[in-house]
Design a protein around this motif. Sequence first.
Motif, PDB file in Angstrom:
ATOM      1  N   GLY A   1       0.950  -1.151   0.081  1.00 54.52           N
ATOM      2  CA  GLY A   1       0.050   0.091  -0.014  1.00 54.52           C
ATOM      3  C   GLY A   1       0.944   1.434  -0.142  1.00 54.52           C
ATOM      4  N   GLU A   2       0.654   2.148   0.988  1.00 53.39           N
ATOM      5  CA  GLU A   2       1.289   3.398   1.182  1.00 53.39           C
ATOM      6  C   GLU A   2       2.678   3.313   1.583  1.00 53.39           C
ATOM      7  OE1 GLU A   2      -1.246   5.161   3.937  1.00 53.39           O
ATOM      8  OE2 GLU A   2      -2.277   6.674   2.606  1.00 53.39           O
ATOM      9  N   TYR A   3       3.171   2.231   1.970  1.00 55.39           N
ATOM     10  CA  TYR A   3       4.545   1.673   2.168  1.00 55.39           C
ATOM     11  C   TYR A   3       5.107   0.563   1.330  1.00 55.39           C
ATOM     12  CZ  TYR A   3       4.539   4.773   6.706  1.00 55.39           C
ATOM     13  OH  TYR A   3       4.158   5.783   7.363  1.00 55.39           O
ATOM     14  N   PRO A   4       5.014   0.909   0.096  1.00 51.06           N
ATOM     15  CA  PRO A   4       5.210  -0.086  -0.859  1.00 51.06           C
ATOM     16  C   PRO A   4       6.274  -1.177  -0.541  1.00 51.06           C
ATOM     17  CG  PRO A   4       5.501   1.924  -1.974  1.00 51.06           C
ATOM     18  CD  PRO A   4       5.377   2.067  -0.421  1.00 51.06           C
TER      19      PRO A   4
ATOM     20  N   SER B   1      11.708 -10.199  -2.664  1.00 51.54           N
ATOM     21  CA  SER B   1      10.934  -9.251  -1.699  1.00 51.54           C
ATOM     22  C   SER B   1      12.055  -7.908  -1.532  1.00 51.54           C
ATOM     23  CB  SER B   1      10.334  -9.723  -0.298  1.00 51.54           C
ATOM     24  OG  SER B   1       9.755  -8.947   0.097  1.00 51.54           O
ATOM     25  N   SER B   2      11.462  -6.865  -1.435  1.00 56.84           N
ATOM     26  CA  SER B   2      12.137  -5.635  -1.320  1.00 56.84           C
ATOM     27  C   SER B   2      12.029  -5.286   0.215  1.00 56.84           C
ATOM     28  CB  SER B   2      11.544  -4.367  -2.141  1.00 56.84           C
ATOM     29  OG  SER B   2      10.205  -3.959  -1.423  1.00 56.84           O
ATOM     30  N   GLU B   3      12.617  -4.310   0.685  1.00 55.21           N
ATOM     31  CA  GLU B   3      12.267  -4.077   2.044  1.00 55.21           C
ATOM     32  C   GLU B   3      11.308  -3.115   1.983  1.00 55.21           C
ATOM     33  OE1 GLU B   3      15.980  -2.130   3.038  1.00 55.21           O
ATOM     34  OE2 GLU B   3      15.955  -0.644   1.549  1.00 55.21           O
ATOM     35  N   ARG B   4      10.701  -2.660   2.875  1.00 54.68           N
ATOM     36  CA  ARG B   4       9.592  -1.606   3.072  1.00 54.68           C
ATOM     37  C   ARG B   4       9.959  -0.341   2.804  1.00 54.68           C
ATOM     38  NH1 ARG B   4       6.709   0.159   8.496  1.00 54.68           N
ATOM     39  NH2 ARG B   4       5.617   1.938   7.496  1.00 54.68           N
ATOM     40  N   PHE B   5       9.449   0.398   1.572  1.00 57.53           N
ATOM     41  CA  PHE B   5       9.717   1.478   1.225  1.00 57.53           C
ATOM     42  C   PHE B   5       8.968   2.663   1.954  1.00 57.53           C
ATOM     43  CE2 PHE B   5      10.745  -0.793  -2.606  1.00 57.53           C
ATOM     44  CZ  PHE B   5      11.944  -0.288  -3.198  1.00 57.53           C
ATOM     45  N   SER B   6       9.542   3.715   2.004  1.00 61.55           N
ATOM     46  CA  SER B   6       8.814   5.120   2.643  1.00 61.55           C
ATOM     47  C   SER B   6       9.405   6.150   2.019  1.00 61.55           C
ATOM     48  CB  SER B   6       9.014   5.383   4.006  1.00 61.55           C
ATOM     49  OG  SER B   6      10.354   5.393   4.416  1.00 61.55           O
ATOM     50  N   TYR B   7       8.755   7.543   1.976  1.00 65.91           N
ATOM     51  CA  TYR B   7       9.482   8.758   1.660  1.00 65.91           C
ATOM     52  C   TYR B   7       9.837   9.330   2.640  1.00 65.91           C
ATOM     53  CZ  TYR B   7       9.978  12.747  -1.182  1.00 65.91           C
ATOM     54  OH  TYR B   7      10.486  13.833  -1.865  1.00 65.91           O
ATOM     55  N   MET B   8      11.176   9.407   2.880  1.00 64.35           N
ATOM     56  CA  MET B   8      11.786   9.966   4.156  1.00 64.35           C
ATOM     57  C   MET B   8      10.876   9.506   5.483  1.00 64.35           C
ATOM     58  SD  MET B   8      13.361  13.671   2.703  1.00 64.35           S
ATOM     59  CE  MET B   8      12.041  14.353   1.589  1.00 64.35           C
TER      60      MET B   8
ATOM     61  N   ALA C   1       7.941   8.662   5.699  1.00 65.52           N
ATOM     62  CA  ALA C   1       6.451   8.845   5.709  1.00 65.52           C
ATOM     63  C   ALA C   1       5.862   7.873   4.493  1.00 65.52           C
ATOM     64  CB  ALA C   1       6.080  10.325   5.386  1.00 65.52           C
ATOM     65  N   PRO C   2       4.619   7.664   4.573  1.00 65.57           N
ATOM     66  CA  PRO C   2       4.007   7.212   3.574  1.00 65.57           C
ATOM     67  C   PRO C   2       4.062   7.760   2.237  1.00 65.57           C
ATOM     68  CG  PRO C   2       2.072   7.857   5.002  1.00 65.57           C
ATOM     69  CD  PRO C   2       3.365   8.210   5.464  1.00 65.57           C
ATOM     70  N   TYR C   3       4.037   6.843   1.168  1.00 63.79           N
ATOM     71  CA  TYR C   3       4.005   7.569  -0.306  1.00 63.79           C
ATOM     72  C   TYR C   3       2.707   8.250  -0.310  1.00 63.79           C
ATOM     73  CZ  TYR C   3       8.174   5.395  -2.452  1.00 63.79           C
ATOM     74  OH  TYR C   3       9.359   4.701  -2.536  1.00 63.79           O
ATOM     75  N   ASN C   4       2.892   9.450  -1.140  1.00 62.60           N
ATOM     76  CA  ASN C   4       1.560  10.181  -1.541  1.00 62.60           C
ATOM     77  C   ASN C   4       0.693   9.398  -2.458  1.00 62.60           C
ATOM     78  OD1 ASN C   4       2.119  12.339  -0.041  1.00 62.60           O
ATOM     79  ND2 ASN C   4       3.571  13.099  -1.811  1.00 62.60           N
ATOM     80  N   HIS C   5      -0.583   9.598  -2.296  1.00 66.67           N
ATOM     81  CA  HIS C   5      -1.540   9.071  -3.219  1.00 66.67           C
ATOM     82  C   HIS C   5      -1.226   9.395  -4.651  1.00 66.67           C
ATOM     83  CE1 HIS C   5      -4.261   7.717  -0.166  1.00 66.67           C
ATOM     84  NE2 HIS C   5      -3.792   9.076   0.636  1.00 66.67           N
TER      85      HIS C   5
END
Length: 149
Positions: free
Chosen positions: A38-41, A80-87, A89-93
């Motif tokens: 989801g928001e944390y790919p 599998s990747s690690e959990r992504f975030s944007y700095m 925070a969750p990724y924007n819609h």
Amino acid sequence: MRKFYTILLASITPCFFLNAYAQKKPIEVEIHAENTGGEYPVIKGETNLPENMILMITISSPDGDIMGQSKTSVHNHLFSSERFSYMGAPYNHGNYMVNILSPFAPIQDESVQKVIGTHGEWMRGSVVENASVGDAGRIVSYNFPFHVN
């Protein structure tokens, strides 16, 4: 004595050629992946690439900005990747693009090179392409879009 060498050579030669052929069998590369986070790919996938093959997963924004990268490797046909975030925070819609790329074959483990070739020359399929850098060989490049709601 000459007869002995002829028999020895005749018995060794087929084994050599069979072994060489077995190592040069082309591999039709298959890969499928999706975002499961989801928001944390988290990018998870399946492939027939060899055990321990290194893959780089990159997520980009629609305008091409790199949003994150993760290094992983294949284990039991899964990655599998690690959990992504944007700095943090969750990724924007919005829409994003995932690129799964294999580093050049000479960087891969020797056990991987025995399956794909020392320059990836035994890999085939729609997700395999020639590297854009010099004579670096063939690489895997698989892309897919995803949307964060």
